[in-house]
Motif scaffolding. Sequence first.
Motif, PDB file in Angstrom:
ATOM      1  N   PRO A   1       0.826  -1.198   0.000  1.00 21.23           N
ATOM      2  CA  PRO A   1       0.000   0.000   0.000  1.00 21.23           C
ATOM      3  C   PRO A   1       0.865   1.255   0.000  1.00 21.23           C
ATOM      4  N   GLY A   2       0.232   2.393  -0.212  1.00 18.37           N
ATOM      5  CA  GLY A   2       0.939   3.669  -0.285  1.00 18.37           C
ATOM      6  C   GLY A   2       1.902   3.902   0.864  1.00 18.37           C
ATOM      7  N   GLU A   3       2.853   4.748   0.608  1.00 24.39           N
ATOM      8  CA  GLU A   3       3.907   5.016   1.570  1.00 24.39           C
ATOM      9  C   GLU A   3       3.930   6.505   1.896  1.00 24.39           C
ATOM     10  N   VAL A   4       4.189   6.815   3.157  1.00 24.26           N
ATOM     11  CA  VAL A   4       4.362   8.195   3.595  1.00 24.26           C
ATOM     12  C   VAL A   4       5.784   8.320   4.134  1.00 24.26           C
ATOM     13  N   ALA A   5       6.596   9.124   3.459  1.00 24.58           N
ATOM     14  CA  ALA A   5       7.977   9.360   3.891  1.00 24.58           C
ATOM     15  C   ALA A   5       8.057  10.759   4.475  1.00 24.58           C
ATOM     16  N   ILE A   6       8.642  10.869   5.651  1.00 27.23           N
ATOM     17  CA  ILE A   6       8.738  12.159   6.331  1.00 27.23           C
ATOM     18  C   ILE A   6      10.195  12.500   6.579  1.00 27.23           C
TER      19      ILE A   6
ATOM     20  N   LEU B   1       6.893  14.131   2.568  1.00 28.01           N
ATOM     21  CA  LEU B   1       6.719  15.411   3.253  1.00 28.01           C
ATOM     22  C   LEU B   1       8.064  15.836   3.819  1.00 28.01           C
ATOM     23  N   ARG B   2       8.503  17.035   3.460  1.00 28.49           N
ATOM     24  CA  ARG B   2       9.730  17.607   4.023  1.00 28.49           C
ATOM     25  C   ARG B   2       9.318  18.805   4.862  1.00 28.49           C
ATOM     26  N   PHE B   3       9.413  18.666   6.164  1.00 29.78           N
ATOM     27  CA  PHE B   3       9.029  19.735   7.077  1.00 29.78           C
ATOM     28  C   PHE B   3      10.192  20.718   7.211  1.00 29.78           C
ATOM     29  N   THR B   4       9.888  22.004   7.004  1.00 29.74           N
ATOM     30  CA  THR B   4      10.910  23.035   7.158  1.00 29.74           C
ATOM     31  C   THR B   4      10.705  23.839   8.439  1.00 29.74           C
ATOM     32  N   ASP B   5       9.522  23.736   9.054  1.00 29.79           N
ATOM     33  CA  ASP B   5       9.273  24.327  10.373  1.00 29.79           C
ATOM     34  C   ASP B   5       8.026  23.694  10.952  1.00 29.79           C
ATOM     35  N   ILE B   6       7.999  23.581  12.261  1.00 27.42           N
ATOM     36  CA  ILE B   6       6.838  23.062  12.989  1.00 27.42           C
ATOM     37  C   ILE B   6       6.691  23.868  14.266  1.00 27.42           C
TER      38      ILE B   6
ATOM     39  N   VAL C   1      15.172  17.006  19.915  1.00 24.66           N
ATOM     40  CA  VAL C   1      14.834  16.758  18.516  1.00 24.66           C
ATOM     41  C   VAL C   1      15.214  15.345  18.073  1.00 24.66           C
ATOM     42  N   GLN C   2      16.286  14.794  18.597  1.00 24.45           N
ATOM     43  CA  GLN C   2      16.706  13.444  18.203  1.00 24.45           C
ATOM     44  C   GLN C   2      15.658  12.403  18.596  1.00 24.45           C
ATOM     45  N   TRP C   3      14.907  12.664  19.648  1.00 21.90           N
ATOM     46  CA  TRP C   3      13.826  11.761  20.034  1.00 21.90           C
ATOM     47  C   TRP C   3      12.523  12.171  19.358  1.00 21.90           C
ATOM     48  N   SER C   4      12.247  13.465  19.328  1.00 20.66           N
ATOM     49  CA  SER C   4      10.969  13.970  18.820  1.00 20.66           C
ATOM     50  C   SER C   4      10.780  13.715  17.330  1.00 20.66           C
ATOM     51  N   ALA C   5      11.829  13.877  16.524  1.00 17.63           N
ATOM     52  CA  ALA C   5      11.691  13.747  15.067  1.00 17.63           C
ATOM     53  C   ALA C   5      11.237  12.348  14.639  1.00 17.63           C
ATOM     54  N   PRO C   6      11.905  11.271  15.055  1.00 14.88           N
ATOM     55  CA  PRO C   6      11.420   9.957  14.618  1.00 14.88           C
ATOM     56  C   PRO C   6      10.059   9.594  15.213  1.00 14.88           C
ATOM     57  N   PHE C   7       9.785  10.059  16.427  1.00 12.83           N
ATOM     58  CA  PHE C   7       8.477   9.797  17.030  1.00 12.83           C
ATOM     59  C   PHE C   7       7.387  10.482  16.217  1.00 12.83           C
ATOM     60  N   PHE C   8       7.576  11.761  15.913  1.00 10.71           N
ATOM     61  CA  PHE C   8       6.629  12.526  15.113  1.00 10.71           C
ATOM     62  C   PHE C   8       6.435  11.862  13.751  1.00 10.71           C
ATOM     63  N   ALA C   9       7.527  11.504  13.093  1.00 11.76           N
ATOM     64  CA  ALA C   9       7.458  10.895  11.758  1.00 11.76           C
ATOM     65  C   ALA C   9       6.648   9.599  11.792  1.00 11.76           C
ATOM     66  N   ARG C  10       6.885   8.770  12.772  1.00  2.90           N
ATOM     67  CA  ARG C  10       6.167   7.497  12.875  1.00  2.90           C
ATOM     68  C   ARG C  10       4.670   7.725  13.131  1.00  2.90           C
TER      69      ARG C  10
END
Length: 166
Positions: free
Chosen positions: A23-28, A76-81, A46-55
């Motif tokens: 099925p479709g894929e979402v890459a962050i 999706l390439r996030f440039t600010d959150i 950020v080292q913990w938050s980024a992969p958690f958010f992405a998942r």
Amino acid sequence: MKRRPILFLTAAMLFAGAVSAQPGEVAIHFVSPEKFTDFRIYGLDVQWSAPFFARQISDDLRPMLNQQFPGSKLTLRFTDINLAYNYRVSVRGERGVRVVRSPMAPERMLIVFLLQDRNGGTLASGSTRITDTSSHNALARRRSGSELLYCEKQMLERWLKSVRPS
């Protein structure tokens, strides 16, 4: 005796076909997440938050992506959150929590996106700023509003519903 290799080869080909028909894929991806306005989940770095958010976000968007664009890939390439609510550190050693505090800047995400069909062709691409200025008081009363990243998931779901192939 010669049937076993043929059976094995046929089974392997069927399995390979099933794997390629995923099925479709979402890459962050994140561009300099250490510079994001507010990107601390549970007050962690950020080292913990980024992969958690992405998942969390990719797991949430995948079913909608499969329904709206079967077999596609969304990058999706996030440039600010700026995450929803304000972050407050607990004074008793507990994990920090996000609370509604006035005045509050609305949550927002700046994204560069690419939506591709199953063959790698571009369906849609661009950059967008997703901002939610709705009232959080109504959200705070809803039980599902207590789910982690609830607002961000809702914002991205609304955005994905609005994406149209070019």
